[in-house]
Motif scaffolding. Structure first.
Motif, PDB file in Angstrom:
ATOM      1  N   ALA A 108       0.891  -1.161   0.423  1.00 48.42           N
ATOM      2  CA  ALA A 108       0.219   0.003  -0.201  1.00 48.42           C
ATOM      3  C   ALA A 108       1.443   1.423   0.380  1.00 48.42           C
ATOM      4  N   ARG A 109       2.039   1.594   1.029  1.00 50.24           N
ATOM      5  CA  ARG A 109       3.012   2.420   1.063  1.00 50.24           C
ATOM      6  C   ARG A 109       3.624   2.545  -0.106  1.00 50.24           C
ATOM      7  N   ALA A 110       4.171   1.756  -1.023  1.00 53.80           N
ATOM      8  CA  ALA A 110       4.564   1.760  -2.487  1.00 53.80           C
ATOM      9  C   ALA A 110       3.694   2.289  -3.238  1.00 53.80           C
ATOM     10  N   ASP A 111       3.059   1.605  -3.691  1.00 51.93           N
ATOM     11  CA  ASP A 111       1.644   2.776  -4.419  1.00 51.93           C
ATOM     12  C   ASP A 111       1.543   3.641  -4.085  1.00 51.93           C
ATOM     13  N   HIS A 112       0.799   4.071  -2.568  1.00 49.20           N
ATOM     14  CA  HIS A 112       0.975   5.869  -2.739  1.00 49.20           C
ATOM     15  C   HIS A 112       2.064   6.523  -3.235  1.00 49.20           C
ATOM     16  N   LYS A 139       2.490   1.328 -10.713  1.00 52.83           N
ATOM     17  CA  LYS A 139       3.105   2.742  -9.979  1.00 52.83           C
ATOM     18  C   LYS A 139       4.594   2.273  -8.602  1.00 52.83           C
ATOM     19  N   ALA A 140       4.212   1.131  -7.755  1.00 52.68           N
ATOM     20  CA  ALA A 140       5.726   0.945  -8.010  1.00 52.68           C
ATOM     21  C   ALA A 140       6.740   0.496  -8.151  1.00 52.68           C
ATOM     22  N   CYS A 141       6.510  -0.120  -9.837  1.00 51.22           N
ATOM     23  CA  CYS A 141       7.697  -0.057 -10.431  1.00 51.22           C
ATOM     24  C   CYS A 141       8.063   0.892 -11.333  1.00 51.22           C
ATOM     25  N   GLU A 142       7.837   2.326 -10.713  1.00 48.68           N
ATOM     26  CA  GLU A 142       8.577   3.153 -11.568  1.00 48.68           C
ATOM     27  C   GLU A 142       8.824   3.453 -12.438  1.00 48.68           C
ATOM     28  N   THR A 143       7.334   2.896 -13.039  1.00 52.86           N
ATOM     29  CA  THR A 143       7.584   2.820 -15.740  1.00 52.86           C
ATOM     30  C   THR A 143       7.964   4.341 -16.018  1.00 52.86           C
ATOM     31  N   VAL A 144       9.530   3.931 -16.657  1.00 49.59           N
ATOM     32  CA  VAL A 144       9.579   5.400 -16.765  1.00 49.59           C
ATOM     33  C   VAL A 144       9.540   4.559 -18.563  1.00 49.59           C
ATOM     34  N   THR A 145       9.700   5.677 -19.139  1.00 46.42           N
ATOM     35  CA  THR A 145      10.197   5.798 -20.992  1.00 46.42           C
ATOM     36  C   THR A 145      11.537   6.115 -20.639  1.00 46.42           C
ATOM     37  N   LEU A 146      12.173   5.461 -21.634  1.00 49.17           N
ATOM     38  CA  LEU A 146      13.364   5.452 -22.324  1.00 49.17           C
ATOM     39  C   LEU A 146      13.877   5.467 -23.804  1.00 49.17           C
ATOM     40  N   LYS A 147      15.705   6.220 -24.062  1.00 43.54           N
ATOM     41  CA  LYS A 147      15.518   6.508 -25.346  1.00 43.54           C
ATOM     42  C   LYS A 147      16.430   6.689 -25.081  1.00 43.54           C
ATOM     43  N   PHE A 148      16.741   5.569 -26.823  1.00 43.40           N
ATOM     44  CA  PHE A 148      17.946   5.388 -27.032  1.00 43.40           C
ATOM     45  C   PHE A 148      18.644   5.925 -27.772  1.00 43.40           C
ATOM     46  N   GLY A 163     -14.568  -0.754  -1.986  1.00 45.16           N
ATOM     47  CA  GLY A 163     -14.446  -1.191  -2.588  1.00 45.16           C
ATOM     48  C   GLY A 163     -13.241   0.062  -3.908  1.00 45.16           C
ATOM     49  N   PHE A 164     -13.749   1.595  -3.389  1.00 47.67           N
ATOM     50  CA  PHE A 164     -13.342   2.705  -4.889  1.00 47.67           C
ATOM     51  C   PHE A 164     -12.322   3.220  -3.148  1.00 47.67           C
ATOM     52  N   THR A 165     -12.254   2.903  -2.687  1.00 42.29           N
ATOM     53  CA  THR A 165     -11.416   3.694  -1.913  1.00 42.29           C
ATOM     54  C   THR A 165     -10.077   3.261  -1.633  1.00 42.29           C
ATOM     55  N   LYS A 166      -8.863   3.715  -1.161  1.00 41.24           N
ATOM     56  CA  LYS A 166      -7.513   3.542  -1.102  1.00 41.24           C
ATOM     57  C   LYS A 166      -7.373   2.561   0.269  1.00 41.24           C
TER      58      LYS A 166
END
Length: 430
Positions: free
Chosen positions: A102-106, A273-282, A404-407
């Motif tokens: 939960a904390r990682a997602d937040h 969200k916890a995966c810290e997704t990014v866009t990479l440019k090569f 179910g709609f709340t965090k």
């Protein structure tokens, strides 16, 4: 032989009790007692896994879920080693991943302390070959699926992040040339903080992983990659990247080390969200080809899809179990809402759908491990998991109603993460 059959039947019965009888167990408040009886022989903490790892090293993980007992027969029981593996990963998921989720997602950050936990668990050792201090056989696909499913019960996003390096080791072990394996697998063995991930997704409508905008060229005895990848898990901090790119009109996979030619920008998504997704440019990034001319790119993608399916199944199992507890505790009109047929039918459908997904996944994984063609089975498993996991996530939110709609409750997080199953191609590898 009779003794072995009785033992297998006992394992099967324990699994059936956990799955089919879960509503009755919760209704009479017997869950803790039964779980204590089932797992009283297990170790108190996941750190004790070092002893079981020594056992794995001496005996190797048994491969088969496809049984040679008779023609066209399947043995769906777990071997003793696989059962130990499942219990260990389940304990890790519940005691480590779930409390951090939960904390990682937040915060939209991957907990750094989780890397030490994974090191204590010896997660990467299950992918590294025995010659490099690991416990993996040449083909260990079924066991990898079991690991992934159990970790998914703790948290989809955190499990995906943890498995990025694990999956990279699997890909290097399976497809890497001798030069690639000698260089990078040895590095994983000696550098505990080495992080790796996949850069395979592109930001295009109706993305086709066989038609890539990212290009690779070969110049002066060196490959160079130019292009952009999106939704890269932990892409900001990964040291080693497995990048899919077009080379001479064919999709292929290359290994690149992070350097100044690679830039990134944050790419926050609905889930993961916890995966810290990014866009990479090569930009003319030096790279090495993962495999040789015999590299099977289609199988590479299919094995990645199996991992996403396993994560989805594990998370769906978490949704179902949480909804069962909630429905038995939530009172309305003087009785638990689980007494309402509308609720009971939804949970029953969840159970049926999870079992269907699991059987299709195990079938595809077993064929892959046996060296048989499995593209059709992997494709069907992906279709089913993409559809049913999103339905189960939606139903989980529905059962909790406004809650179910709340965090405050985890089902909304699971709902968001499960939608990634239908979006991502590869990015993990069994």
């Amino acid at each position: 032989m009779t003794k072995m059959m009785n033992k297998a039947q006992g394992l099967g019965l324990s699994l059936i009790t956990r799955i089919a009888g879960i509503e009755i167990i919760d209704q009479f408040n017997l869950r803790k007692l039964i779980e204590k009886s089932l797992y009283q022989g297990s170790k108190a903490g996941f750190k004790s896994l070092s002893q079981s790892q020594k056992f794995f090293k001496s005996q190797s993980l048994k491969k088969q879920r496809l049984s040679p007992q008779g023609k066209n027969l399947f043995d769906l029981n777990l071997s003793e080693e696989q059962q130990m593996l499942v219990e260990s990963m389940h304990q890790f998921a519940q005691e480590i991943l779930y409390p951090l989720a939960a904390r990682a997602d937040h915060n939209e950050t991957f907990p750094q302390e989780l890397w030490q936990h994974a090191k204590d668990l010896g997660l990467n050792e299950y992918a590294l070959p025995e010659a490099l201090g690991g416990v993996a056989d040449h083909l260990n696909i079924v066991s990898n699926i079991l690991i992934t499913e159990q970790l998914g019960q703790g948290d989809f996003s955190l499990a995906a992040g943890l498995l990025s390096g694990f999956s990279a080791i699997n890909a290097l072990s399976r497809w890497g040339s001798e030069q690639i394996q000698a260089k990078y697998l040895t590095a994983f063995n000696h550098l505990n903080d080495l992080k790796a991930t996949f850069a395979t997704q592109e930001n295009s409508s109706a993305f086709n992983p066989f038609q890539l905008d990212t290009q690779a060229i070969f110049k002066d005895q060196q490959f160079y990659i130019t292009g952009e990848k999106t939704l890269v898990l932990l892409g900001e901090t990964a040291d080693l990247l497995l990048v899919s790119a077009d080379y001479n009109g064919q999709a292929d996979v290359f290994v690149a080390i992070r350097d100044s030619t690679i830039s990134y920008k944050k790419c926050p998504a609905m889930g993961l969200k916890a995966c810290e997704t990014v866009t990479l440019k090569f930009n003319q990034t030096p790279a090495e080809r993962l495999g040789d001319e015999d590299f099977d790119y289609s199988a590479f993608l299919d094995l990645g899809q199996l991992m996403w399916c396993a994560l989805a199944i594990g998370t769906c199992e978490a949704v179902k179990n949480y909804c069962v507890r909630y429905a038995n505790e939530r009172m309305a009109f003087g009785e638990p809402i689980s007494h309402r047929q509308s609720i009971a039918f939804i949970i029953a459908d969840m159970t049926i759908e999870i079992e269907a997904m699991r059987m299709m996944l195990w079938n595809a994984a077993s064929l892959a491990e046996a060296g048989e063609p499995f593209h059709r089975e992997a494709y069907l498993a992906k279709l089913l998991c993409a559809e049913k996991s999103m339905k189960i996530g939606t139903d989980g939110v529905q059962i909790l109603g406004g809650h179910g709609f709340t965090k405050e409750y985890p089902v909304e997080r699971w709902y968001r993460d499960l939608r990634a199953t239908a979006i991502l191609y590869s990015g993990l590898h069994a």
